[in-house]
Design a protein around this motif. Structure first.
Motif, PDB file in Angstrom:
ATOM      1  N   ASP A 369     118.135  11.796 -37.927  1.00  0.00           N
ATOM      2  CA  ASP A 369     119.389  11.198 -37.466  1.00  0.00           C
ATOM      3  C   ASP A 369     119.718   9.937 -38.261  1.00  0.00           C
ATOM      4  O   ASP A 369     120.851   9.719 -38.684  1.00  0.00           O
ATOM      5  N   GLN A 370     118.677   9.135 -38.467  1.00  0.00           N
ATOM      6  CA  GLN A 370     118.860   7.858 -39.149  1.00  0.00           C
ATOM      7  C   GLN A 370     119.346   8.065 -40.595  1.00  0.00           C
ATOM      8  O   GLN A 370     120.216   7.359 -41.076  1.00  0.00           O
ATOM      9  N   TYR A 371     118.759   9.035 -41.297  1.00  0.00           N
ATOM     10  CA  TYR A 371     119.124   9.277 -42.695  1.00  0.00           C
ATOM     11  C   TYR A 371     120.336  10.203 -42.835  1.00  0.00           C
ATOM     12  O   TYR A 371     120.884  10.349 -43.921  1.00  0.00           O
ATOM     13  N   GLY A 372     120.693  10.879 -41.734  1.00  0.00           N
ATOM     14  CA  GLY A 372     121.792  11.828 -41.817  1.00  0.00           C
ATOM     15  C   GLY A 372     121.457  13.062 -42.629  1.00  0.00           C
ATOM     16  O   GLY A 372     122.326  13.680 -43.244  1.00  0.00           O
ATOM     17  N   LEU A 373     120.173  13.416 -42.673  1.00  0.00           N
ATOM     18  CA  LEU A 373     119.745  14.627 -43.391  1.00  0.00           C
ATOM     19  C   LEU A 373     119.120  15.598 -42.393  1.00  0.00           C
ATOM     20  O   LEU A 373     118.334  15.194 -41.540  1.00  0.00           O
ATOM     21  N   ARG A 374     119.481  16.863 -42.499  1.00  0.00           N
ATOM     22  CA  ARG A 374     118.898  17.865 -41.602  1.00  0.00           C
ATOM     23  C   ARG A 374     117.436  18.109 -41.952  1.00  0.00           C
ATOM     24  O   ARG A 374     117.065  18.121 -43.117  1.00  0.00           O
ATOM     25  N   VAL A 375     116.643  18.364 -40.927  1.00  0.00           N
ATOM     26  CA  VAL A 375     115.232  18.689 -41.150  1.00  0.00           C
ATOM     27  C   VAL A 375     114.864  19.897 -40.316  1.00  0.00           C
ATOM     28  O   VAL A 375     115.249  20.002 -39.150  1.00  0.00           O
ATOM     29  N   GLY A 376     114.145  20.823 -40.906  1.00  0.00           N
ATOM     30  CA  GLY A 376     113.564  21.927 -40.155  1.00  0.00           C
ATOM     31  C   GLY A 376     112.064  21.851 -40.276  1.00  0.00           C
ATOM     32  O   GLY A 376     111.541  21.429 -41.310  1.00  0.00           O
ATOM     33  N   ASN A 377     111.368  22.240 -39.219  1.00  0.00           N
ATOM     34  CA  ASN A 377     109.904  22.193 -39.267  1.00  0.00           C
ATOM     35  C   ASN A 377     109.335  23.592 -39.096  1.00  0.00           C
ATOM     36  O   ASN A 377     109.620  24.277 -38.123  1.00  0.00           O
ATOM     37  N   VAL A 378     108.536  23.993 -40.046  1.00  0.00           N
ATOM     38  CA  VAL A 378     107.844  25.271 -39.957  1.00  0.00           C
ATOM     39  C   VAL A 378     106.458  24.994 -40.484  1.00  0.00           C
ATOM     40  O   VAL A 378     106.307  24.474 -41.578  1.00  0.00           O
ATOM     41  N   GLU A 401     117.599  10.973 -53.899  1.00  0.00           N
ATOM     42  CA  GLU A 401     116.869   9.725 -53.649  1.00  0.00           C
ATOM     43  C   GLU A 401     116.759   9.459 -52.146  1.00  0.00           C
ATOM     44  O   GLU A 401     115.725   9.023 -51.651  1.00  0.00           O
ATOM     45  N   LEU A 402     117.859   9.760 -51.440  1.00  0.00           N
ATOM     46  CA  LEU A 402     117.856   9.563 -49.986  1.00  0.00           C
ATOM     47  C   LEU A 402     116.794  10.475 -49.350  1.00  0.00           C
ATOM     48  O   LEU A 402     116.025  10.057 -48.486  1.00  0.00           O
ATOM     49  N   CYS A 403     116.766  11.717 -49.811  1.00  0.00           N
ATOM     50  CA  CYS A 403     115.811  12.694 -49.304  1.00  0.00           C
ATOM     51  C   CYS A 403     114.377  12.247 -49.599  1.00  0.00           C
ATOM     52  O   CYS A 403     113.501  12.307 -48.735  1.00  0.00           O
ATOM     53  N   GLU A 404     114.145  11.767 -50.823  1.00  0.00           N
ATOM     54  CA  GLU A 404     112.798  11.307 -51.183  1.00  0.00           C
ATOM     55  C   GLU A 404     112.380  10.121 -50.330  1.00  0.00           C
ATOM     56  O   GLU A 404     111.222  10.007 -49.915  1.00  0.00           O
ATOM     57  N   SER A 405     113.339   9.268 -50.047  1.00  0.00           N
ATOM     58  CA  SER A 405     113.056   8.091 -49.247  1.00  0.00           C
ATOM     59  C   SER A 405     112.683   8.508 -47.819  1.00  0.00           C
ATOM     60  O   SER A 405     111.731   7.999 -47.225  1.00  0.00           O
TER      61      SER A 405
END
Lengths: 477, 389
Positions: A369-378, A401-405
């Motif tokens: 939520d904070q980064y505004g990037l979707r995450v899926g966990n498998v 860069e945002l994703c890496e962070s």
């Protein structure tokens, strides 16, 4: 991700080095044309690319030794490469390096069913090791999801795992011996067809050393008789916490499945859209697989189902046939491909204590939520090996860069709760700069001192594993 | 020698190592005096005690290295879990007393019969904290099941016999206790059939968790095949294995023999014991050599790990004199070297004061790397010097 500046002096003697290599290898085993070296510019961490100065494809241990002697003499860094499927950039070249690919070395040297072992050249692919012993109903247990393509050399370098290692262990638990070529060209035999010889466990430290201690050209691997059969049960829950509690209860009850896979809502939805596996609408899905005879399988599945029912699952589906098993696994096995259809993604593999699962999933959601990037966990839930897939848009400025962070924050979280940065992919370049969150300066220093023993000149895969600032003085020497 | 040093924690241990003026003999409970024991100041980890973390649901236990194996096994048993590699207790064959400790088990990489199925002590060590020869407190690995972050020094420390550092804390993977076990005994008349029967059993999909052969009291040999798990599954596999093994000899279910197999409790009175590790089928070549060397004097033998682990024992009366004993030891190590295996002299009353290699002399390149690693971890050479030579 920073890589060291190429050494101009090395680049200036490219022709000399190529000529020396051609003197010991067949002409076509030395690749120095820039249009062809590009084929080796990256591994499966495709965000980073750099063609090597030269690539070589030796066919024998002796040729590997000859190549290393030349590179040692000329002071040229060497990056060993299996099949180039590393997700961590383990085989990423530098512009001044020689890529040493073992792809041509794919022979089976010996199969010994009485002693349950196989000896192979290290370029052989993981799945084809099992293929070589299939007719006698044996298999090689570690099963990284890239097993169709990945080489045993890379499996040893990264100490690769897989979905079934809850029962069978990872590469290091199934590796009995190696032929290792040291950077100065010396060939040594470590371990062999026996178990647990006294003496320092040099084999144990070679496995997982990311190609920094030597080049493994041959390996003795433990093979196992194939189980009579295997079948999964799929269990759906309305919260991650409950699914996590169910995993712990299964383990505590003394049932040891071969695999416990966990998928959260984002992944379930993406997989369902992609593969139409018939997954239920739920927050968390477990796939638990057991092995044995038909009766044994049924007995274990019933035990697991009884435990799961105490947690009020949304749905519980025991596979009754090969077709049903395939349907249950279909979504899970297409997870990475399915996510790849909707976004670019970064796949992490931090590992956590199973007890921390609910907390970590909650905090990953907060980071998302904070980064505004979707995450899926498998992930492999039985052993706490997470695989958060952080989705981003490679064409959008700053998104990588945002994703890496965010990825770095997720890995710091794994370490904070008592886990580690990487459970099966390796450090490579991807997690190199986070090593100090897990290890103290002294802990890193002793690891680097171990490399000094094997490769005092720091020529083997030198810019990996350790933060560049930490390894700087050694690499420059 | 002055009194034993008993550091209470890592800080105290670190000070002791930094200030050590000469060599130290590192020990836990002192139950495994294997290898060359040079005169040195003794230091025991015994006061660094306690289980610091145990999560049954995560199959993880972390403890200080001076903790006794007995205590750890009791705590695990209360949660129906265990150390699946079933560490051997060496007190019977070595004639020692005291308590085996976690540190000793990891430092000597001690496993038992289940090693062939689940792995060795080193495979269950998830993380270590230790103090190196300069007094630095170092850690490697962690407490999670899968960890490839950096080099695996956990493996390197396991089985290093205290020569690289003094272990202070170890994280272990533990496993559930099986609901039940059954052991099948196959009576055979030759070692060759014994090894063949064990290979056959281990080549089935029936998840054999122990495959040993002992000399039968009334002649011949008994191959022992163990299966563990849930009741119905064990019954099924026992019946399948019985059929598969029938061609080697009469097959019977027997009372659980594994404590005796694991600890060699029946060998307490033997004078000399070797532990030999080879490819399982190569055990026959070692036994043939022993038969030729010993002739009518005979010898004791037990095979474990499907034949890959050979225990050889001699009564005092089975060796004529020290010279003959030395010659036998050297012949064994030379023969085993040709098989690319390892022979270790575990104990010998007769050869106690002799200058010999207790451990198999490594190949030159391995020795060079090993020495260099020791120098890295212990530059002054104060930790169990020469122990592994």
């Amino acid at each position: 991700m920073e890589m060291p500046q190429p050494n101009a002096e090395i680049l200036s003697k490219k022709a000399k080095v190529a000529a020396a290599l051609r003197a010991v290898l067949p002409y076509d085993a030395v690749i120095d044309d820039p249009s062809e070296t590009r084929a080796y510019e990256c591994d499966a961490l495709t965000a980073y690319r750099c063609p090597p100065m030269i690539a070589v494809l030796p066919a024998t241990t002796q040729e590997v030794s000859d190549v290393l002697k030349i590179c040692h003499r000329e002071g040229v860094p060497v990056v060993p490469r299996g099949s180039g499927t590393s997700l961590a950039g383990g085989a990423l070249p530098t512009a001044d390096c020689v890529i040493l690919g073992v792809a041509k070395m794919n022979k089976v040297l010996e199969t010994d069913y009485d002693n349950r072992l196989i000896r192979v050249q290290s370029g052989r692919t993981n799945l084809s090791v099992s293929g070589a012993v299939e007719e006698e109903d044996f298999f090689y247990a570690p099963d990284p999801s890239s097993q169709l393509a990945c080489a045993i050399a890379g499996n040893i370098a990264m100490n690769s795992g897989g979905a079934h290692c809850l029962k069978y262990g990872v590469t290091t638990n199934n590796l009995m011996g190696v032929t290792l070529v040291m950077m100065d060209g010396e060939i040594i035999e470590v371990g062999g067809g026996y178990l647990d010889a006294p003496g320092l466990d040099i084999l144990g430290v070679i496995c997982g050393s990311e190609g920094q201690l030597g080049v493994v050209t041959e390996a003795t691997l433990r093979i196992l008789p194939k189980p009579e059969g295997a079948r999964p049960v799929m269990i759906a829950f309305d919260s991650n916490e409950v699914a996590g509690a169910c995993v712990a209860d299964i383990i505590k009850a003394g049932v040891l499945p071969v695999a416990i896979e966990f998928m959260d809502r984002p992944i379930i939805e993406i997989c369902e859209n992609f593969a139409k596996a018939g997954y239920p609408d739920c927050e968390a899905l477990l796939i638990v697989e057991v092995e044995g005879s038909e009766a044994e399988i049924q007995d274990q599945l019933d035990r697991i189902s009884r435990i799961a029912k105490k947690h009020n699952p949304v749905e519980l589906r025991q596979s009754q046939s090969a077709a049903e098993s395939a349907a249950i696994w279909l979504g899970r096995k297409s997870a990475f491909g399915a996510v790849g259809q909707v976004a670019d993604y970064m796949c992490l593999d931090g590992t956590i204590p199973v007890s921390a699962l609910p907390e970590v999933l909650r905090r990953i959601k907060e980071l998302s939520d904070q980064y505004g990037l979707r995450v899926g966990n498998v992930f492999h839930a039985g052993d706490g090996n997470m695989h958060p897939l952080i989705m981003f848009n490679a064409n959008k400025e700053g998104d990588l860069e945002l994703c890496e962070s965010m990825g770095a924050d997720v890995l710091r979280l794994c370490v904070e709760v008592g886990g580690c940065l990487t459970g099966e992919h390796g450090v490579g370049i991807e997690k190199r700069d986070l090593m100090e969150t897990q290890y103290s300066a002294e802990d890193l220093e002793i690891q680097m001192a171990v490399k000094d023993v094997f490769d005092p000149g720091w020529l083997l895969n030198p810019s990996k594993v350790f933060p560049l600032s930490v390894s700087q003085s050694r690499r420059a020497s | 020698m002055s009194d034993m040093l008993y550091p209470a924690d890592e800080a105290a241990l670190s000070d002791m190592l930094r200030e050590a003026a000469g060599p130290l003999r590192i020990m836990g409970g002192g139950t495994r005096p294997i290898g060359r024991i040079a005169p040195a100041q003794a230091l025991s980890t015994r006061r660094m005690q306690g289980i610091t973390l145990y999560e049954p649901g995560a199959m993880t236990l972390v403890a200080k290295t001076g903790t006794s194996i007995e205590e750890i096994e009791a705590v695990l048993a209360a949660e129906k879990q265990r150390l699946a590699f079933e560490p051997m207790d060496h007190r019977a064959i070595l004639g020692t007393s005291g308590q085996p400790t976690l540190g000793g088990v990891i430092a000597a990489n001690v496993s038992g019969p289940r090693r062939i199925q689940v792995g060795a002590a080193r495979d269950f060590a998830l993380g270590v904290t230790f103090v190196d020869g300069t007094g630095q407190v170092l850690s490697n690995g962690g407490r999670v099941m899968k960890n490839v972050t950096g080099y695996d020094l956990v493996k390197l420390m396991s089985g290093s016999w205290g020569t690289l550092g003094v272990l202070t804390e170890v994280a272990l993977k533990v496993l559930p206790v099986s609901e039940t076990q059954t052991t099948l005994k196959v009576h055979v008349t030759t070692w060759a059939d014994a090894v063949a029967s064990m290979s056959a059993a281990l080549g089935t999909p029936f998840d054999v968790s122990g495959a040993a052969t002992v000399q039968a009291k009334n002649g011949g040999f008994d191959s022992l095949i163990r299966i563990e798990g849930f009741e119905t599954s064990v019954q099924y596999r026992a019946s399948e294995l019985t059929q598969c093994l029938a061609k080697f000899g009469a097959v019977d279910a027997v009372v659980d023999p594994w404590a005796e197999v694991k600890d060699l409790t029946a060998w307490a009175d033997l004078d000399t014991v070797w532990r030999i590790s080879v490819r399982p089928t190569d055990s026959l070549s070692v036994l043939e050599l022993m038969q030729n060397l010993q002739q009518d004097r005979g010898f004791h033998c037990q095979l474990d790990w499907g034949g890959g682990l050979i225990w050889l024992g001699l009564e005092a009366a089975q060796m004529s004199d020290v010279q003959a004993g030395l010659a036998l030891h050297q012949t064994l190590q030379r023969h085993v070297a040709q098989l690319r295996g390892h022979a270790t002299l575990m104990t010998s009353g007769l050869l106690r004061d002799q200058d010999l290699c207790h451990f198999q002399p490594p190949e030159r390149a391995i020795e060079r790397v090993s020495q260099s690693l020791r120098k890295t971890f212990d530059p002054r050479g104060i930790l169990n010097p020469e122990r592994m030579s």
